[in-house]
Design an enzyme around this catalytic site. Structure first.
Site, PDB file in Angstrom:
ATOM      1  N   GLU A  12      53.349  10.357  19.364  1.00 20.03           N
ATOM      2  CA  GLU A  12      52.553   9.120  19.319  1.00 20.03           C
ATOM      3  C   GLU A  12      53.295   8.037  18.543  1.00 20.03           C
ATOM      4  OE1 GLU A  12      48.900  10.907  17.949  1.00 20.03           O
ATOM      5  OE2 GLU A  12      48.697  11.911  19.883  1.00 20.03           O
ATOM      6  N   GLY A  20      46.330  16.466  23.477  1.00 21.86           N
ATOM      7  CA  GLY A  20      45.071  15.797  23.803  1.00 21.86           C
ATOM      8  C   GLY A  20      44.608  16.124  25.219  1.00 21.86           C
ATOM      9  N   GLY A  74      45.844  19.290  16.505  1.00 21.45           N
ATOM     10  CA  GLY A  74      45.267  17.958  16.364  1.00 21.45           C
ATOM     11  C   GLY A  74      43.752  18.030  16.276  1.00 21.45           C
ATOM     12  N   GLU A 131      56.223  20.133  20.973  1.00 17.74           N
ATOM     13  CA  GLU A 131      54.962  19.611  21.506  1.00 17.74           C
ATOM     14  C   GLU A 131      55.211  18.938  22.849  1.00 17.74           C
ATOM     15  OE1 GLU A 131      51.745  18.829  18.456  1.00 17.74           O
ATOM     16  OE2 GLU A 131      53.068  17.106  18.346  1.00 17.74           O
ATOM     17  N   SER A 138      46.912  20.897  22.350  1.00 19.90           N
ATOM     18  CA  SER A 138      45.653  21.519  22.797  1.00 19.90           C
ATOM     19  C   SER A 138      45.482  22.966  22.334  1.00 19.90           C
ATOM     20  CB  SER A 138      45.511  21.409  24.319  1.00 19.90           C
ATOM     21  OG  SER A 138      45.508  20.045  24.706  1.00 19.90           O
ATOM     22  N   HIS A 183      56.508  12.339  15.570  1.00 21.11           N
ATOM     23  CA  HIS A 183      55.425  12.740  16.480  1.00 21.11           C
ATOM     24  C   HIS A 183      55.485  11.863  17.732  1.00 21.11           C
ATOM     25  CE1 HIS A 183      51.426  13.272  18.156  1.00 21.11           C
ATOM     26  NE2 HIS A 183      51.386  14.415  17.491  1.00 21.11           N
ATOM     27  N   ASN A 234      47.071  18.138  12.008  1.00 23.34           N
ATOM     28  CA  ASN A 234      47.425  16.721  12.144  1.00 23.34           C
ATOM     29  C   ASN A 234      46.143  15.950  12.440  1.00 23.34           C
ATOM     30  OD1 ASN A 234      48.444  14.225  12.749  1.00 23.34           O
ATOM     31  ND2 ASN A 234      49.383  14.838  14.703  1.00 23.34           N
ATOM     32  N   TRP A 235      45.637  15.283  11.417  1.00 26.40           N
ATOM     33  CA  TRP A 235      44.350  14.586  11.575  1.00 26.40           C
ATOM     34  C   TRP A 235      44.483  13.250  12.289  1.00 26.40           C
ATOM     35  CZ3 TRP A 235      41.297  15.257   6.287  1.00 26.40           C
ATOM     36  CH2 TRP A 235      40.909  16.601   6.163  1.00 26.40           C
ATOM     37  N   LYS A 236      45.709  12.800  12.512  1.00 26.76           N
ATOM     38  CA  LYS A 236      45.934  11.503  13.158  1.00 26.76           C
ATOM     39  C   LYS A 236      45.135  10.414  12.430  1.00 26.76           C
ATOM     40  CE  LYS A 236      46.989  13.974  17.343  1.00 26.76           C
ATOM     41  NZ  LYS A 236      47.156  13.978  18.779  1.00 26.76           N
TER      42      LYS A 236
HETATM   43  P1  PGA Z   1      45.885  18.177  20.033  1.00 28.89           P
HETATM   44  O1  PGA Z   1      47.020  17.306  19.293  1.00 28.89           O
HETATM   45  O2  PGA Z   1      45.815  19.494  19.334  1.00 28.89           O
HETATM   46  O3  PGA Z   1      44.642  17.374  19.876  1.00 28.89           O
HETATM   47  O4  PGA Z   1      46.324  18.319  21.463  1.00 28.89           O
HETATM   48  C1  PGA Z   1      48.223  17.901  18.904  1.00 28.89           C
HETATM   49  C2  PGA Z   1      49.154  16.902  18.287  1.00 28.89           C
HETATM   50  O5  PGA Z   1      49.202  15.730  18.691  1.00 28.89           O
HETATM   51  O6  PGA Z   1      49.878  17.226  17.357  1.00 28.89           O
END
Ligand code: PGA
Length: 250
Positions: free
Chosen positions: A97, A171, A232, A165, A211, A95, A9-11
């Site tokens: 976010e 993060g 991520g 998640e 993470s 997700h 997931n590159w966001k």
């Molecule tokens: P992260 O993000 O691996 O940077 O913790 C995971 C995600 O939001 O899917």
């Protein structure tokens, strides 16, 4: 389960299309095919990433979201038909976010149905915001899953991936302990069994996200007993990410 699934997931990254192409090429070149990889770039880079993936047998294209509404008058939105034409075989839905940006359980449900009805695999994200001492987080996870799949015909389950998640582990500086991942994955499976029956629910794949690094990936998959990972930050570094994937199934 046929293969371990690792979703990148590159966001809202990287900053330009050339970098997106470069990272995708690096992943395709270095990942040895021990797991199936899905790269989910921002919409604007989907075509360059599709080109970098080419005809790879183990790297696939995904989208980070897809709009569920019908009709053409939706400024700024991108629907599942469009990402499918761009080559996406997977779409992330709900997700945390996006939920934080206003998506409700009902929006997530509508998106999930739209993706599955289009014949695309949905990666449904669920997870508690915090772990309270009384186990209240179990009811958050249950509510998100039950709401999203309410009324979903069983025939769609082979194309349903649930990404667990825990929001507090996204993060963050460390992932959830693999023993806790295991316990939660069993709980999610049990909720799915209650809704769909054991045989049908077995077809759902469960991933962990939050993470994940090349240091903890293997432990989480093996001891956490999940079917894969959602990654991520670490998925934007081609070398590190390929090493992470290559750690699996050794
Ligand atoms: P992260 O993000 O691996 O940077 O913790 C995971 C995600 O939001 O899917």
């Amino acid at each position: 389960m046929a293969h371990t699934l690792v979703v990148a997931n590159w966001k809202m990254n990287p900053a330009d299309a050339a970098s997106a192409a470069q990272i995708a090429q690096g992943i395709v070149r270095r990942a040895k095919g021990r797991a199936r990889i899905v790269i989910c770039p921002p919409f604007i880079y989907m075509s360059v990433v599709a080109k970098a993936i080419g005809r790879s047998k183990h790297v696939f294209l995904g989208a980070q979201d897809a709009f569920a509404g019908k009709g053409a008058a939706h400024t700024g939105e991108v629907d599942v038909g469009m990402v499918k034409h761009a080559g996406a075989k997977y779409v992330i839905v709900g997700h945390s976010e996006r939920r934080a940006a206003g998506e409700t359980d009902e929006t997530v449900r509508e998106k999930l149905f739209a993706v599955l009805k289009a014949g695309v695999t949905a990666i449904l994200c669920i997870g508690e915001k915090e772990r309270d001492l009384h186990g209240g987080y179990f009811s958050d996870i249950k509510r998100e899953l039950e709401h999203a799949v309410r009324g979903l015909p069983k025939k769609f389950l082979p194309k349903l991936v649930v990404a667990y998640e825990p929001v507090w582990a996204i993060g963050a500086s460390s992932a959830m302990q693999s023993a806790d991942v295991h316990e939660t994955a069993i709980f999610i499976r049990r909720v799915a069994n209650d809704i769909f029956g054991k045989t049908a629910a077995e077809k759902i794949r469960i991933l962990y996200g939050g993470s994940v690094t090349k240091q903890n990936a293997r432990d989480i998959v093996e001891q956490g007993n999940v079917d894969g990972l959602l990654v991520g930050r670490e998925s934007l570094k081609a070398n590190e990410f390929a090493e992470l994937v290559n750690e699996l199934g050794k």
